[in-house]
Design an enzyme around this catalytic site. Structure first.
Site, mmCIF file in Angstrom:
data_model
loop_
_atom_site.group_PDB
_atom_site.id
_atom_site.type_symbol
_atom_site.label_atom_id
_atom_site.label_comp_id
_atom_site.label_asym_id
_atom_site.label_seq_id
_atom_site.Cartn_x
_atom_site.Cartn_y
_atom_site.Cartn_z
ATOM 1 C CD GLU A 285 -2.726 1.551 0.355
ATOM 2 O OE1 GLU A 285 -3.253 0.621 -0.277
ATOM 3 O OE2 GLU A 285 -2.971 2.755 0.117
ATOM 4 C CG ASP B 216 -0.979 0.372 -3.728
ATOM 5 O OD1 ASP B 216 -0.239 1.295 -3.309
ATOM 6 O OD2 ASP B 216 -2.055 0.062 -3.175
ATOM 7 C CG HIS B 217 -1.785 3.893 -4.891
ATOM 8 N ND1 HIS B 217 -1.649 4.628 -3.738
ATOM 9 C CD2 HIS B 217 -2.713 2.936 -4.603
ATOM 10 C CE1 HIS B 217 -2.473 4.157 -2.814
ATOM 11 N NE2 HIS B 217 -3.127 3.116 -3.304
ATOM 12 C CB THR C 137 -5.571 -0.283 -3.830
ATOM 13 O OG1 THR C 137 -4.854 0.579 -2.960
ATOM 14 C CG2 THR C 137 -5.186 -1.715 -3.533
ATOM 15 C CG HIS D 134 -5.004 3.338 3.344
ATOM 16 N ND1 HIS D 134 -5.682 4.523 3.506
ATOM 17 C CD2 HIS D 134 -5.423 2.822 2.165
ATOM 18 C CE1 HIS D 134 -6.478 4.712 2.471
ATOM 19 N NE2 HIS D 134 -6.334 3.688 1.636
HETATM 20 C C1 GP9 Z 1 -8.579 -1.288 0.858
HETATM 21 C C2 GP9 Z 1 -7.271 -0.965 0.244
HETATM 22 C C3 GP9 Z 1 -7.042 0.511 0.054
HETATM 23 O O1 GP9 Z 1 -9.007 -2.578 0.742
HETATM 24 O O2 GP9 Z 1 -6.956 -1.746 -0.828
HETATM 25 O O3 GP9 Z 1 -7.329 0.984 -1.198
HETATM 26 P P1 GP9 Z 1 -6.948 2.490 -1.641
HETATM 27 O O4 GP9 Z 1 -7.780 3.412 -0.791
HETATM 28 O O5 GP9 Z 1 -5.468 2.678 -1.387
HETATM 29 O O6 GP9 Z 1 -7.283 2.519 -3.095
#
Ligand code: GP9
Length: 411
Positions: A35, A250-251, A77, A191
């Site tokens: 994340e 991921d980002h 994500t 996150h």
């Molecule tokens: C929640 C997680 C977060 O299941 O994958 O997603 P995001 O908010 O980073 O797109």
């Protein structure tokens, strides 16, 4: 669109004559999608301590891509998952996971299952988030382990801390007793807004104390320690030497206060640096026995992940509709961003009115420092990027892969 794919398949095919093709046939594959994990924390220290000591060490034992870019858009994500697992671009608006979960795609679970793999996905959060329940069912995973399958014995942020998440994920894989396996594990502890419990904040972040970037760096350090424990766990379970471990971010972290980054780097941040800081995430591949370790400078992107897995496992790309090419192949193509920007490692294009700085500039990356250059150097690449995005959108919106498969089967 099908002609476009025919050309892409010809480029993908080059890997079949390259040295690593099929060299890891039958090995387990464990992919960690981390994340908001960005490249700028790798190899850096703060307050005299390494931010990512475990990853730094592991990167030395892996194939490491310092110029790996995320290509995500609004689907965050879920876009990263779609790009890496299905090798298609994200949509210009919304998430393909939500809008087109019923469509046909050539995603990694069904590809590896055709080779006898067990395919699972692990994420300690509500299974309906990003419409994962439906999308993962459609992607043909054997099982989706979600919040209901985890014991919350390390509460952090939205749910479970990554350390426990990895430990329980390895237990789940052991319990399945299936081999070889392909598993995607999606972390969550880092996150936004990155507030870890006080006891997990181990670094002294100096000037960044009490800022969102300071909290982010603490979170990255925590994720790194979780990965360190995962590696130890895989070793003690006897999985380390027969598993390919991949790790990527991921980002970006959605922190665009450049004054904070200037404090972090201790120097001004130029426009091109801003764009690249936001788009770069780390990617590494650890192969059994630390084989083939080294740094590969080539510009690559998330969309190239599935073909890379196929390269290592020796799975040909014929009749699969994938937009990426293996990162391990000598074949070349650009990394295309959803805003129409792109890089081929030699130039880097930021479209005007969009991107991080939106300055509409073409940069030459071949010198010591990136320099703005004549926009003509980016024109052809920008046209081709636009075409790639257009093809991807048409294919997704009209469920064309289903049509292509039908045509191929009828041959
Ligand atoms: C929640 C997680 C977060 O299941 O994958 O997603 P995001 O908010 O980073 O797109």
């Amino acid at each position: 669109a099908k002609n476009w794919f025919a050309e892409r398949q010809a480029l993908q095919k080059q890997m079949e004559n390259e040295p690593l093709f099929g060299q890891y046939k039958g090995k387990n594959v464990l992919v960690v999608q981390a994340e908001a994990f960005q490249e700028f924390v790798i190899g850096q220290s703060i307050g005299g301590e390494e931010i990512t000591p475990n990853l730094n060490k592991l990167i030395g034992q892996s194939i490491y891509f310092p110029n790996f870019y995320h290509q995500t858009a609004q689907g965050r994500t879920s876009d990263a998952d779609f790009l890496t697992s299905c090798s298609m671009h994200p949509l210009p608006t919304g998430s393909a996971f939500i809008r087109f979960a019923g469509n046909e795609f050539d995603c990694v679970p069904s590809i590896v299952k055709s080779e006898g793999y067990d395919a699972t996905v692990h994420h300690a959060y509500d299974g309906s988030f990003w419409n994962r329940n439906n999308m993962y069912h459609n992607m043909n995973y054997d099982q989706f382990y979600n919040i209901k399958d985890y014991t919350i014995d390390e509460p952090i942020g939205w749910s479970l801390g990554d350390t426990s998440f990895f430990r329980q994920t390895v237990e789940q894989l052991k319990e399945r007793q299936k081999s070889p396996f392909y598993a995607l594990s999606i972390t969550l502890s880092s996150h936004h807004p990155f507030k870890l419990p006080y006891t997990n904040q181990e670094l002294s972040v100096g000037d960044l104390q009490g800022t969102i970037l300071g909290d982010y760096v603490q979170a990255a350090h925590y994720v790194d320690s979780a990965v360190g424990e995962l590696v130890e766990d895989l070793k003690s379970e006897g999985l380390w030497e027969n598993t390919i471990l991949m790790f990527y971010g991921d980002h970006d972290n959605s922190v665009y206060d450049w004054k904070l980054y200037e404090k972090y780097f201790g120097k001004p941040v130029s426009d091109i640096d801003k764009d690249r800081i936001v788009r770069k995430v780390p990617f590494f591949i650890h192969l059994p026995n630390d084989e083939n370790a080294g740094v590969v400078e080539k510009a690559v992107g998330q969309i190239d992940t599935t073909p890379t897995i196929m390269h290592l496992l020796g799975i040909p790309t014929d009749n699969r509709y994938l937009m990426g090419i293996s990162m391990l192949s000598e074949a070349q193509k650009s990394v295309v961003f959803r805003n129409g920007g792109y890089t081929d490692g030699k130039v880097y294009f930021v479209p005007s009115g969009d991107g991080i700085t939106g300055n509409g500039a073409c940069y030459d990356l071949t010198g010591d420092e990136p320099q703005t250059t004549d926009s003509a150097s980016c024109v052809a690449g920008a046209e081709s990027a636009k075409q790639d995005l257009n093809i991807s959108d048409r294919v997704i919106e009209n469920d064309l892969i289903a049509v292509f498969h039908e045509e191929d089967d009828g041959k």
